[in-house]
Design an enzyme around this catalytic site. Structure first.
Site, mmCIF file in Angstrom:
data_model
loop_
_atom_site.group_PDB
_atom_site.id
_atom_site.type_symbol
_atom_site.label_atom_id
_atom_site.label_comp_id
_atom_site.label_asym_id
_atom_site.label_seq_id
_atom_site.Cartn_x
_atom_site.Cartn_y
_atom_site.Cartn_z
ATOM 1 N N GLY A 77 -170.017 35.076 54.419
ATOM 2 C CA GLY A 77 -170.772 36.187 53.833
ATOM 3 C C GLY A 77 -170.225 36.552 52.455
ATOM 4 N N GLY A 104 -176.159 28.668 61.588
ATOM 5 C CA GLY A 104 -175.645 28.143 62.855
ATOM 6 C C GLY A 104 -174.352 27.405 62.657
ATOM 7 N N SER A 105 -174.223 26.265 63.337
ATOM 8 C CA SER A 105 -172.997 25.479 63.267
ATOM 9 C C SER A 105 -173.296 24.075 63.778
ATOM 10 C CB SER A 105 -171.944 26.126 64.170
ATOM 11 O OG SER A 105 -170.916 25.198 64.456
ATOM 12 N N SER A 106 -172.558 23.090 63.277
ATOM 13 C CA SER A 106 -172.808 21.707 63.719
ATOM 14 C C SER A 106 -172.437 21.499 65.183
ATOM 15 C CB SER A 106 -172.045 20.715 62.837
ATOM 16 O OG SER A 106 -170.666 20.956 62.898
ATOM 17 N N CYS A 107 -171.745 22.467 65.803
ATOM 18 C CA CYS A 107 -171.392 22.297 67.224
ATOM 19 C C CYS A 107 -172.593 22.505 68.151
ATOM 20 C CB CYS A 107 -170.227 23.184 67.624
ATOM 21 S SG CYS A 107 -170.638 24.912 67.686
ATOM 22 N N TYR A 148 -170.237 29.181 72.064
ATOM 23 C CA TYR A 148 -170.665 29.438 70.686
ATOM 24 C C TYR A 148 -171.941 28.633 70.383
ATOM 25 C CZ TYR A 148 -170.053 29.746 65.575
ATOM 26 O OH TYR A 148 -170.209 29.975 64.231
ATOM 27 N N LYS A 181 -175.638 29.928 69.174
ATOM 28 C CA LYS A 181 -176.231 29.501 67.901
ATOM 29 C C LYS A 181 -177.574 28.793 68.126
ATOM 30 C CE LYS A 181 -173.389 31.155 64.905
ATOM 31 N NZ LYS A 181 -173.882 32.161 63.930
ATOM 32 N N THR A 206 -171.551 22.191 58.566
ATOM 33 C CA THR A 206 -170.444 21.495 59.180
ATOM 34 C C THR A 206 -169.198 22.405 59.162
ATOM 35 O OG1 THR A 206 -169.313 19.380 59.148
ATOM 36 C CG2 THR A 206 -169.666 20.427 57.008
ATOM 37 N N HIS A 250 -159.323 27.803 62.284
ATOM 38 C CA HIS A 250 -159.725 26.399 62.295
ATOM 39 C C HIS A 250 -158.572 25.551 61.767
ATOM 40 C CE1 HIS A 250 -163.745 28.335 62.410
ATOM 41 N NE2 HIS A 250 -163.997 27.323 63.216
ATOM 42 N N LYS A 268 -149.012 26.217 58.490
ATOM 43 C CA LYS A 268 -147.864 25.596 59.176
ATOM 44 C C LYS A 268 -147.021 24.793 58.191
ATOM 45 C CE LYS A 268 -150.058 24.756 63.680
ATOM 46 N NZ LYS A 268 -150.446 23.679 64.604
ATOM 47 N N ARG A 270 -163.546 14.911 61.485
ATOM 48 C CA ARG A 270 -164.338 16.084 61.111
ATOM 49 C C ARG A 270 -164.781 15.965 59.662
ATOM 50 N NH1 ARG A 270 -163.947 16.563 65.769
ATOM 51 N NH2 ARG A 270 -163.330 18.346 67.049
HETATM 52 O O1 GFB Z 1 -160.997 23.263 63.279
HETATM 53 P P1 GFB Z 1 -160.975 23.189 64.755
HETATM 54 O O2 GFB Z 1 -160.297 24.293 65.468
HETATM 55 O O3 GFB Z 1 -162.467 23.094 65.231
HETATM 56 O O4 GFB Z 1 -160.233 21.829 65.203
HETATM 57 P P2 GFB Z 1 -163.485 22.105 65.977
HETATM 58 C C1 GFB Z 1 -160.553 20.585 64.653
HETATM 59 C C2 GFB Z 1 -159.585 19.538 65.140
HETATM 60 O O5 GFB Z 1 -158.296 19.781 64.539
HETATM 61 C C3 GFB Z 1 -159.353 19.518 66.652
HETATM 62 C C4 GFB Z 1 -157.297 19.718 65.526
HETATM 63 O O6 GFB Z 1 -159.271 18.182 67.088
HETATM 64 C C5 GFB Z 1 -157.999 20.211 66.795
HETATM 65 O O7 GFB Z 1 -157.283 19.823 67.957
HETATM 66 N N1 GFB Z 1 -156.114 20.504 65.120
HETATM 67 C C6 GFB Z 1 -154.896 20.000 64.833
HETATM 68 C C7 GFB Z 1 -156.043 21.845 65.008
HETATM 69 N N2 GFB Z 1 -154.022 20.979 64.581
HETATM 70 C C8 GFB Z 1 -154.704 22.147 64.673
HETATM 71 C C9 GFB Z 1 -154.318 23.511 64.519
HETATM 72 O O8 GFB Z 1 -153.168 23.844 64.253
HETATM 73 N N3 GFB Z 1 -155.304 24.432 64.679
HETATM 74 C C10 GFB Z 1 -156.595 24.088 64.985
HETATM 75 N N4 GFB Z 1 -157.520 25.057 65.099
HETATM 76 N N5 GFB Z 1 -156.975 22.799 65.170
HETATM 77 C C11 GFB Z 1 -164.755 24.330 66.134
HETATM 78 C C12 GFB Z 1 -165.567 24.989 67.196
HETATM 79 O O9 GFB Z 1 -164.424 23.109 66.668
HETATM 80 O O10 GFB Z 1 -165.470 24.102 64.960
HETATM 81 C C13 GFB Z 1 -166.385 26.102 66.670
HETATM 82 O O11 GFB Z 1 -164.738 25.349 68.252
HETATM 83 C C14 GFB Z 1 -167.083 25.788 65.379
HETATM 84 O O12 GFB Z 1 -167.310 26.480 67.623
HETATM 85 C C15 GFB Z 1 -166.146 25.169 64.389
HETATM 86 O O13 GFB Z 1 -168.172 24.926 65.600
HETATM 87 C C16 GFB Z 1 -166.813 24.753 63.119
HETATM 88 O O14 GFB Z 1 -164.203 21.304 64.955
HETATM 89 O O15 GFB Z 1 -162.874 21.305 67.057
#
Ligand code: GFB
Length: 324
Positions: free
Chosen positions: A28, A117-120, A147, A151, A175, A190, A198, A220
């Site tokens: 936003g 929305g979201s790509s998920c 989620y 969406k 995405t 994320h 970190k 991703r």
């Molecule tokens: O970004 P992320 O949390 O979202 O994780 P998703 C992406 C990948 O990064 C996963 C890895 O395979 C995680 O295991 N990863 C590695 C980490 N280290 C880390 C860390 O320290 N923190 C996090 N967060 N991830 C989300 C959805 O999925 O994407 C939501 O849960 C939404 O609903 C969003 O769609 C855009 O891509 O897995």
């Protein structure tokens, strides 16, 4: 009948009253920054002024504010672990926000609305890159199904308003996003802000290693939030149709390679230790962006450049993240 081919329209924002729901969030805030160039009047409200999960408050505020246009960027969002462990927040909050804002926008005469929305929303094992037609063709990724369901309901509500009421309500599916204003809280963030923080803290503390969740193998696609905001304004001005539009770069990267890139930018030389007890999520999430590029829009910010500028933003704002 479904509209098949995207057709370019012209909808001018100049002089219009434009409501950006969720202006405090990363998306936003970027939309507000981008709209400054459009000569429109930007309307925003914080949670104290109007809690978007409460229908009566939304009705009262929107009846008073009388927007002509609305960007629905407000949402409860988070990374893989937050999605997996707080299913009620991700399903309930998002259903309420979108139902309240979309319905009330129609009731107060909003001429055009864009729902984000979201790509998920696409199936866990959808063919890659994922076209808009992949929607509802298979089972969802379990970590973020809550989620995703919310969406999908939001985009279908826009489609329903188009069909039943003739409303010019559209939706866009971005995405994975990153950029200034991201959430650096490790429990909810994320992957990009998490790894950036970190690596930064491991450097300061001279730690020999840092943890990366999962196996590092998932892939991703990452889009800078200022590119997303530009795409959303573009779609508001030039797209009208019942099918959603993917917004991405069309390129993806393995999490292990992303982690190495972030360590280079932060200048952290320690070892990356993968933690397979944390979820990997979807193996791959790459959008087919040909619908959007066919309309004439393309992402501009390369990943390395976007990560560097986001890290500079983090350094300037890091005092705000202490104690998270
Ligand atoms: O970004 P992320 O949390 O979202 O994780 P998703 C992406 C990948 O990064 C996963 C890895 O395979 C995680 O295991 N990863 C590695 C980490 N280290 C880390 C860390 O320290 N923190 C996090 N967060 N991830 C989300 C959805 O999925 O994407 C939501 O849960 C939404 O609903 C969003 O769609 C855009 O891509 O897995």
């Amino acid at each position: 009948m479904a509209e098949k081919k995207p057709h370019r329209v012209n909808f001018d924002l100049a002089g219009k009253r434009v409501f950006v729901a969720g202006h405090r969030g990363m998306v936003g805030a970027a939309v507000v920054r981008r709209l400054a160039a459009e000569g429109c009047e930007i309307l925003t409200v914080d949670r104290k002024g109007c809690d978007l999960t409460r229908q009566a408050e939304v009705e009262r505020w929107m009846a008073d504010a009388r927007p002509d246009v609305a960007f629905v960027c407000a949402a409860t969002v988070g990374g893989i672990l937050a999605n997996d462990t707080r299913p009620v927040d991700f399903l309930y909050d998002n259903l309420m926000i979108e139902a309240n804002v979309i319905k009330t926008a129609h009731d107060v005469g909003v001429k055009k609305l864009l729902f984000l929305g979201s790509s998920c929303i696409y199936p866990q094992l959808a063919a890659q890159p994922m076209t808009e037609d992949a929607l509802l063709t298979g089972a969802l990724e379990p970590t973020n199904q809550w989620y995703a369901i919310a969406k999908i309901a939001g985009l279908k509500l826009c489609e329903a308003y188009r069909r039943q009421k003739g409303a010019d309500f559209i939706s866009a599916m971005p995405t994975n996003l990153y950029g200034p204003g991201d959430n650096f809280d490790l429990a909810a963030s994320h992957v990009i802000p998490a790894l950036m923080r970190k690596a930064h803290e491991a450097t300061l503390a001279h730690r020999p290693s840092m943890q990366v969740w999962g196996t590092g193998k998932p892939r991703r696609e990452f889009l800078h939030v200022d590119d997303l905001a530009d795409a959303l304004v573009f779609l508001m001005k030039h797209y009208s149709g019942d099918q959603t539009v993917n917004v991405g770069t069309g390129e993806d990267i393995a999490i292990a390679d992303l982690a190495a890139m972030i360590c280079d930018i932060v200048d952290y030389g320690g070892e990356l230790v993968f933690d397979p007890s944390k979820p990997d999520g979807t193996p791959r999430k790459l959008l087919d962006v040909s619908r959007l590029s066919g309309l004439g829009w393309r992402a501009r910010t390369g990943l390395e450049e976007g990560l560097s500028s986001t890290y500079r933003w983090f350094l300037e704002h890091q005092t705000e993240f202490r104690g998270l």
